[in-house]
Write a protein that holds these residues in place. Structure first.
Motif, PDB file in Angstrom:
ATOM      1  N   TRP A 160       0.852  -1.185   0.000  1.00 50.59           N
ATOM      2  CA  TRP A 160       0.000   0.000   0.000  1.00 50.59           C
ATOM      3  C   TRP A 160       0.883   1.229   0.000  1.00 50.59           C
ATOM      4  O   TRP A 160       1.962   1.238   0.594  1.00 50.59           O
ATOM      5  CB  TRP A 160      -0.912  -0.018   1.225  1.00 50.59           C
ATOM      6  N   ARG A 161       0.432   2.271  -0.703  1.00 46.56           N
ATOM      7  CA  ARG A 161       1.181   3.523  -0.826  1.00 46.56           C
ATOM      8  C   ARG A 161       0.225   4.701  -0.667  1.00 46.56           C
ATOM      9  O   ARG A 161      -0.968   4.601  -0.970  1.00 46.56           O
ATOM     10  CB  ARG A 161       1.813   3.644  -2.211  1.00 46.56           C
ATOM     11  N   VAL A 162       0.763   5.844  -0.234  1.00 43.43           N
ATOM     12  CA  VAL A 162       0.000   7.086  -0.166  1.00 43.43           C
ATOM     13  C   VAL A 162       0.066   7.710  -1.556  1.00 43.43           C
ATOM     14  O   VAL A 162       1.157   7.938  -2.082  1.00 43.43           O
ATOM     15  CB  VAL A 162       0.596   8.062   0.869  1.00 43.43           C
ATOM     16  N   VAL A 163      -1.108   7.976  -2.159  1.00 43.92           N
ATOM     17  CA  VAL A 163      -1.131   8.573  -3.494  1.00 43.92           C
ATOM     18  C   VAL A 163      -1.646  10.008  -3.482  1.00 43.92           C
ATOM     19  O   VAL A 163      -1.511  10.722  -4.479  1.00 43.92           O
ATOM     20  CB  VAL A 163      -1.919   7.713  -4.517  1.00 43.92           C
ATOM     21  N   ASP A 164      -2.221  10.452  -2.371  1.00 41.22           N
ATOM     22  CA  ASP A 164      -2.639  11.846  -2.245  1.00 41.22           C
ATOM     23  C   ASP A 164      -2.964  12.114  -0.785  1.00 41.22           C
ATOM     24  O   ASP A 164      -3.263  11.199  -0.019  1.00 41.22           O
ATOM     25  CB  ASP A 164      -3.855  12.151  -3.114  1.00 41.22           C
ATOM     26  N   VAL A 165      -2.876  13.392  -0.416  1.00 39.02           N
ATOM     27  CA  VAL A 165      -3.201  13.829   0.934  1.00 39.02           C
ATOM     28  C   VAL A 165      -4.229  14.941   0.814  1.00 39.02           C
ATOM     29  O   VAL A 165      -4.001  15.933   0.118  1.00 39.02           O
ATOM     30  CB  VAL A 165      -1.947  14.333   1.681  1.00 39.02           C
ATOM     31  N   LEU A 166      -5.366  14.750   1.473  1.00 45.52           N
ATOM     32  CA  LEU A 166      -6.445  15.732   1.440  1.00 45.52           C
ATOM     33  C   LEU A 166      -6.602  16.352   2.827  1.00 45.52           C
ATOM     34  O   LEU A 166      -6.819  15.644   3.809  1.00 45.52           O
ATOM     35  CB  LEU A 166      -7.765  15.066   1.041  1.00 45.52           C
ATOM     36  N   VAL A 167      -6.468  17.669   2.882  1.00 53.26           N
ATOM     37  CA  VAL A 167      -6.645  18.410   4.128  1.00 53.26           C
ATOM     38  C   VAL A 167      -7.872  19.293   3.949  1.00 53.26           C
ATOM     39  O   VAL A 167      -7.978  19.998   2.936  1.00 53.26           O
ATOM     40  CB  VAL A 167      -5.395  19.267   4.442  1.00 53.26           C
ATOM     41  N   PRO A 168      -8.810  19.261   4.905  1.00 55.36           N
ATOM     42  CA  PRO A 168     -10.013  20.087   4.760  1.00 55.36           C
ATOM     43  C   PRO A 168      -9.662  21.562   4.501  1.00 55.36           C
ATOM     44  O   PRO A 168      -8.774  22.122   5.136  1.00 55.36           O
ATOM     45  CB  PRO A 168     -10.721  19.930   6.115  1.00 55.36           C
ATOM     46  N   LEU A 173      -3.137  17.504  -2.310  1.00 50.41           N
ATOM     47  CA  LEU A 173      -1.695  17.726  -2.456  1.00 50.41           C
ATOM     48  C   LEU A 173      -1.258  17.575  -3.908  1.00 50.41           C
ATOM     49  O   LEU A 173      -0.460  18.381  -4.404  1.00 50.41           O
ATOM     50  CB  LEU A 173      -0.914  16.760  -1.555  1.00 50.41           C
ATOM     51  N   THR A 174      -1.785  16.570  -4.619  1.00 48.02           N
ATOM     52  CA  THR A 174      -1.378  16.373  -6.013  1.00 48.02           C
ATOM     53  C   THR A 174      -1.769  17.570  -6.875  1.00 48.02           C
ATOM     54  O   THR A 174      -1.006  17.969  -7.754  1.00 48.02           O
ATOM     55  CB  THR A 174      -2.000  15.091  -6.599  1.00 48.02           C
ATOM     56  N   GLN A 176      -2.084  20.712  -5.838  1.00 44.63           N
ATOM     57  CA  GLN A 176      -1.169  21.790  -5.468  1.00 44.63           C
ATOM     58  C   GLN A 176       0.190  21.613  -6.135  1.00 44.63           C
ATOM     59  O   GLN A 176       0.775  22.569  -6.661  1.00 44.63           O
ATOM     60  CB  GLN A 176      -0.991  21.867  -3.944  1.00 44.63           C
ATOM     61  N   LEU A 177       0.713  20.385  -6.098  1.00 44.81           N
ATOM     62  CA  LEU A 177       2.005  20.117  -6.719  1.00 44.81           C
ATOM     63  C   LEU A 177       1.950  20.311  -8.230  1.00 44.81           C
ATOM     64  O   LEU A 177       2.901  20.834  -8.823  1.00 44.81           O
ATOM     65  CB  LEU A 177       2.469  18.697  -6.374  1.00 44.81           C
ATOM     66  N   LEU A 178       0.860  19.894  -8.843  1.00 46.59           N
ATOM     67  CA  LEU A 178       0.712  20.018 -10.296  1.00 46.59           C
ATOM     68  C   LEU A 178       0.790  21.491 -10.717  1.00 46.59           C
ATOM     69  O   LEU A 178       1.422  21.825 -11.717  1.00 46.59           O
ATOM     70  CB  LEU A 178      -0.574  19.380 -10.759  1.00 46.59           C
ATOM     71  N   LYS A 179       0.172  22.371  -9.935  1.00 44.26           N
ATOM     72  CA  LYS A 179       0.224  23.804 -10.244  1.00 44.26           C
ATOM     73  C   LYS A 179       1.651  24.344 -10.175  1.00 44.26           C
ATOM     74  O   LYS A 179       2.039  25.194 -10.955  1.00 44.26           O
ATOM     75  CB  LYS A 179      -0.677  24.602  -9.296  1.00 44.26           C
ATOM     76  N   VAL A 180       2.431  23.820  -9.226  1.00 44.85           N
ATOM     77  CA  VAL A 180       3.794  24.288  -9.030  1.00 44.85           C
ATOM     78  C   VAL A 180       4.738  23.776 -10.118  1.00 44.85           C
ATOM     79  O   VAL A 180       5.603  24.499 -10.583  1.00 44.85           O
ATOM     80  CB  VAL A 180       4.308  23.873  -7.631  1.00 44.85           C
ATOM     81  N   ILE A 181       4.568  22.527 -10.520  1.00 40.37           N
ATOM     82  CA  ILE A 181       5.532  21.932 -11.446  1.00 40.37           C
ATOM     83  C   ILE A 181       5.161  22.158 -12.909  1.00 40.37           C
ATOM     84  O   ILE A 181       5.976  21.895 -13.792  1.00 40.37           O
ATOM     85  CB  ILE A 181       5.731  20.415 -11.187  1.00 40.37           C
ATOM     86  N   ASP A 182       3.956  22.646 -13.206  1.00 46.51           N
ATOM     87  CA  ASP A 182       3.568  22.911 -14.592  1.00 46.51           C
ATOM     88  C   ASP A 182       4.312  24.084 -15.154  1.00 46.51           C
ATOM     89  O   ASP A 182       4.639  25.037 -14.612  1.00 46.51           O
ATOM     90  CB  ASP A 182       2.058  23.173 -14.701  1.00 46.51           C
TER      91      ASP A 182
END
Length: 182
Positions: A160-168, A173-174, A176-182
Motif C-alpha cells: 500500500w502507498r499514499v497517493v494523495d493527501v487531502l486536508v479540509p 496535495l497532487t 497543489q504540486l501540479l500547479k507548481v511543477i507545470d
C-alpha cells in the motif's frame, strides 16, 4: 524390492506413532500482524505493514511520529517508497524545479508539519473502495492542535502507498504540486 500396497497404511501408522512420541514441538507460526507490531517504529515496520493492509500501513506511518517525534528520516525527493509512483514523481519535480531554493513541499505531508513533537494519533478510519484502493480518514494532534486529513491509498504491487493527501479547506496535495511543477 517392492513393498506391497497393503503395507503402506501400516508404515504410515508407525511413522505417525513415532512422530507423536518425538520431543520436537513445531514452532508456532506468528500472525503477520503480530510480527509487524513487534517491529520498532520506523521504515522497516512501515514496509512490513504496507504488505498487510491499508490500516496497518497508516498506523505504522503515524507510529513513527509518536515514537521519538522526529518522523521519517528523509530519502531523496521523489524516491520514498511510502508514496505512490505519481506522487513521488511530482515531489521529485517540485524539488528539481526549486533548484536549490525551498520547494513548495517544504513540510512532511503525512503530519502536515515540520516538527512532529508530541504527535498523538487519535483515530484512523479506513474505507476500502476496491481491492487496490482505500481512503484513511486520520485525526491526530500535534503540539496540542487537532488535525484532520485523508490519505488516499493505492496498492502498487504488493504494498500500500499514499497517493494523495487531502486536508479540509485545501486542494489535494497532487493538485497543489501540479500547479507548481507545470
Amino acid at each position: 524390492m517392492r513393498v506391497p500396497f497393503s503395507a503402506v497404511p501400516f508404515a504410515l501408522a508407525a511413522l505417525a506413532g513415532l512422530a507423536a512420541c518425538s520431543d520436537h514441538q513445531p514452532e508456532q507460526i506468528r500472525p503477520a500482524a503480530e510480527l509487524v507490531a513487534a517491529l520498532p517504529p520506523g521504515r522497516p515496520a512501515i514496509y512490513a505493514a504496507a504488505l498487510e493492509g491499508p490500516e496497518p500501513f497508516v498506523r505504522a506511518l503515524y507510529a513513527v511520529y509518536a515514537g521519538d517525534g522526529r518522523g521519517l528520516e528523509p530519502l531523496p525527493p521523489g524516491r520514498d517508497p511510502i508514496y505512490g509512483r505519481t506522487l513521488n514523481a511530482m515531489i521529485g519535480a517540485d524539488f528539481r524545479k526549486a533548484d536549490g531554493e525551498a520547494p513548495f513541499l517544504n513540510h512532511d505531508p503525512i503530519c502536515g508539519c515540520q516538527d512532529s513533537s508530541g504527535l498523538v494519533l487519535e483515530s484512523v478510519v479506513v474505507t476500502e473502495s476496491g481491492a487496490t484502493t482505500a481512503e484513511a480518514a486520520v485525526v491526530f494532534s500535534n503540539l496540542g492542535e487537532t488535525h484532520r486529513q485523508t490519505l488516499k491509498l493505492m496498492k502498487e504491487g504488493q504494498s500500500w502507498r499514499v497517493v494523495d493527501v487531502l486536508v479540509p479547506g485545501q486542494p489535494p496535495l497532487t493538485e497543489q504540486l501540479l500547479k507548481v511543477i507545470d
